[in-house]
Design a protein around this motif. Structure first.
Motif, PDB file in Angstrom:
ATOM      1  N   THR A   1      88.701  53.107  57.037  1.00  0.00           N
ATOM      2  CA  THR A   1      89.698  52.460  57.554  1.00  0.00           C
ATOM      3  C   THR A   1      90.616  53.368  58.452  1.00  0.00           C
ATOM      4  O   THR A   1      90.905  53.360  59.663  1.00  0.00           O
ATOM      5  N   LEU A   2      90.438  54.859  58.119  1.00  0.00           N
ATOM      6  CA  LEU A   2      91.075  55.923  59.026  1.00  0.00           C
ATOM      7  C   LEU A   2      90.407  55.938  60.291  1.00  0.00           C
ATOM      8  O   LEU A   2      90.841  55.996  61.435  1.00  0.00           O
ATOM      9  N   GLY A   3      88.919  55.692  60.328  1.00  0.00           N
ATOM     10  CA  GLY A   3      88.184  55.723  61.453  1.00  0.00           C
ATOM     11  C   GLY A   3      88.466  54.585  62.208  1.00  0.00           C
ATOM     12  O   GLY A   3      88.549  54.585  63.678  1.00  0.00           O
ATOM     13  N   TYR A   4      88.616  53.496  61.907  1.00  0.00           N
ATOM     14  CA  TYR A   4      89.022  52.299  62.390  1.00  0.00           C
ATOM     15  C   TYR A   4      90.235  52.355  63.363  1.00  0.00           C
ATOM     16  O   TYR A   4      90.245  52.161  64.455  1.00  0.00           O
ATOM     17  N   TRP A   5      91.317  52.862  62.409  1.00  0.00           N
ATOM     18  CA  TRP A   5      92.447  53.074  63.295  1.00  0.00           C
ATOM     19  C   TRP A   5      92.677  54.071  64.446  1.00  0.00           C
ATOM     20  O   TRP A   5      92.920  53.850  65.336  1.00  0.00           O
ATOM     21  N   TRP A   6      91.652  55.145  64.130  1.00  0.00           N
ATOM     22  CA  TRP A   6      91.643  56.170  65.160  1.00  0.00           C
ATOM     23  C   TRP A   6      90.957  55.553  66.440  1.00  0.00           C
ATOM     24  O   TRP A   6      91.183  55.859  67.530  1.00  0.00           O
ATOM     25  N   GLU A   7      89.836  54.446  66.129  1.00  0.00           N
ATOM     26  CA  GLU A   7      89.134  54.012  67.299  1.00  0.00           C
ATOM     27  C   GLU A   7      89.888  52.907  68.006  1.00  0.00           C
ATOM     28  O   GLU A   7      89.952  52.897  69.268  1.00  0.00           O
ATOM     29  N   GLN A   8      90.788  52.208  67.259  1.00  0.00           N
ATOM     30  CA  GLN A   8      91.444  51.463  67.902  1.00  0.00           C
ATOM     31  C   GLN A   8      92.639  52.004  68.784  1.00  0.00           C
ATOM     32  O   GLN A   8      92.962  51.680  69.876  1.00  0.00           O
ATOM     33  N   LYS A   9      93.180  53.207  68.394  1.00  0.00           N
ATOM     34  CA  LYS A   9      94.121  54.016  69.087  1.00  0.00           C
ATOM     35  C   LYS A   9      93.439  54.532  70.129  1.00  0.00           C
ATOM     36  O   LYS A   9      94.104  54.570  71.519  1.00  0.00           O
ATOM     37  N   ARG A  10      92.376  55.059  70.040  1.00  0.00           N
ATOM     38  CA  ARG A  10      91.554  55.458  71.313  1.00  0.00           C
ATOM     39  C   ARG A  10      91.361  54.322  72.512  1.00  0.00           C
ATOM     40  O   ARG A  10      91.429  54.399  73.514  1.00  0.00           O
ATOM     41  N   ALA A  11      90.905  53.159  71.835  1.00  0.00           N
ATOM     42  CA  ALA A  11      90.684  52.064  72.824  1.00  0.00           C
ATOM     43  C   ALA A  11      92.022  51.663  73.432  1.00  0.00           C
ATOM     44  O   ALA A  11      91.853  51.325  74.750  1.00  0.00           O
ATOM     45  N   THR A  12      92.984  51.581  72.901  1.00  0.00           N
ATOM     46  CA  THR A  12      94.265  51.493  73.367  1.00  0.00           C
ATOM     47  C   THR A  12      94.957  52.267  74.217  1.00  0.00           C
ATOM     48  O   THR A  12      95.352  51.985  75.484  1.00  0.00           O
ATOM     49  N   ASP A  13      94.663  53.660  73.872  1.00  0.00           N
ATOM     50  CA  ASP A  13      94.974  54.646  75.155  1.00  0.00           C
ATOM     51  C   ASP A  13      93.905  54.662  76.242  1.00  0.00           C
ATOM     52  O   ASP A  13      94.640  54.754  77.401  1.00  0.00           O
ATOM     53  N   ALA A  14      92.862  54.349  76.036  1.00  0.00           N
ATOM     54  CA  ALA A  14      92.248  54.260  77.236  1.00  0.00           C
ATOM     55  C   ALA A  14      92.494  53.007  78.112  1.00  0.00           C
ATOM     56  O   ALA A  14      92.220  53.266  79.408  1.00  0.00           O
ATOM     57  N   ALA A  15      92.710  51.765  77.635  1.00  0.00           N
ATOM     58  CA  ALA A  15      93.078  50.680  78.315  1.00  0.00           C
ATOM     59  C   ALA A  15      94.326  51.080  79.205  1.00  0.00           C
ATOM     60  O   ALA A  15      94.696  50.523  80.301  1.00  0.00           O
ATOM     61  N   MET A  16      95.409  51.848  78.499  1.00  0.00           N
ATOM     62  CA  MET A  16      96.544  52.176  79.160  1.00  0.00           C
ATOM     63  C   MET A  16      96.281  53.224  80.193  1.00  0.00           C
ATOM     64  O   MET A  16      96.974  53.139  81.210  1.00  0.00           O
ATOM     65  N   ALA A  17      95.377  53.894  80.046  1.00  0.00           N
ATOM     66  CA  ALA A  17      95.191  54.839  81.274  1.00  0.00           C
ATOM     67  C   ALA A  17      94.364  54.389  82.343  1.00  0.00           C
ATOM     68  O   ALA A  17      94.842  54.641  83.398  1.00  0.00           O
ATOM     69  N   ILE A  18      93.705  53.121  82.220  1.00  0.00           N
ATOM     70  CA  ILE A  18      93.109  52.408  83.168  1.00  0.00           C
ATOM     71  C   ILE A  18      94.164  51.592  84.139  1.00  0.00           C
ATOM     72  O   ILE A  18      94.077  51.632  85.377  1.00  0.00           O
ATOM     73  N   ARG A  19      95.391  51.322  83.378  1.00  0.00           N
ATOM     74  CA  ARG A  19      96.364  50.531  84.137  1.00  0.00           C
ATOM     75  C   ARG A  19      97.126  51.245  84.845  1.00  0.00           C
ATOM     76  O   ARG A  19      97.367  51.943  85.683  1.00  0.00           O
TER      77      ARG A  19
END
Length: 78
Positions: free
Chosen positions: A60-78
């Motif tokens: 579960t912690l890994g899932y949240w960490w990966e979701q945060k990384r994906a969100t941060d990467a999506a924000m960086a692309i914008r």
């Protein structure tokens, strides 16, 4: 019941965060109970379940960490 809720969350994305949080808290509490009672001779039958609960919490912690990384990467692309 938690398994049924997680299956439901596969089809309802808005349920995922709250169900994952509840699962992590519940499983974390079970791990805490196991660790605090390791000296008790009756705990031996619960060690395997404790290992599985630990894996669920780490997953579960890994899932949240990966979701945060994906969100941060999506924000960086914008």
């Amino acid at each position: 019941m938690m398994g049924v809720m997680m299956i439901g969350a596969a089809f309802k994305p808005q349920w995922r965060q709250s169900i994952m949080l509840y699962s992590a808290i519940e499983k974390g509490f079970m791990v805490l109970l196991l660790v605090t009672n390791l000296g008790n001779p009756h705990i031996n039958g619960f060690v395997l379940a404790g290992v599985m609960d630990t894996v669920v919490v780490l997953w579960t912690l890994g899932y949240w960490w990966e979701q945060k990384r994906a969100t941060d990467a999506a924000m960086a692309i914008r």
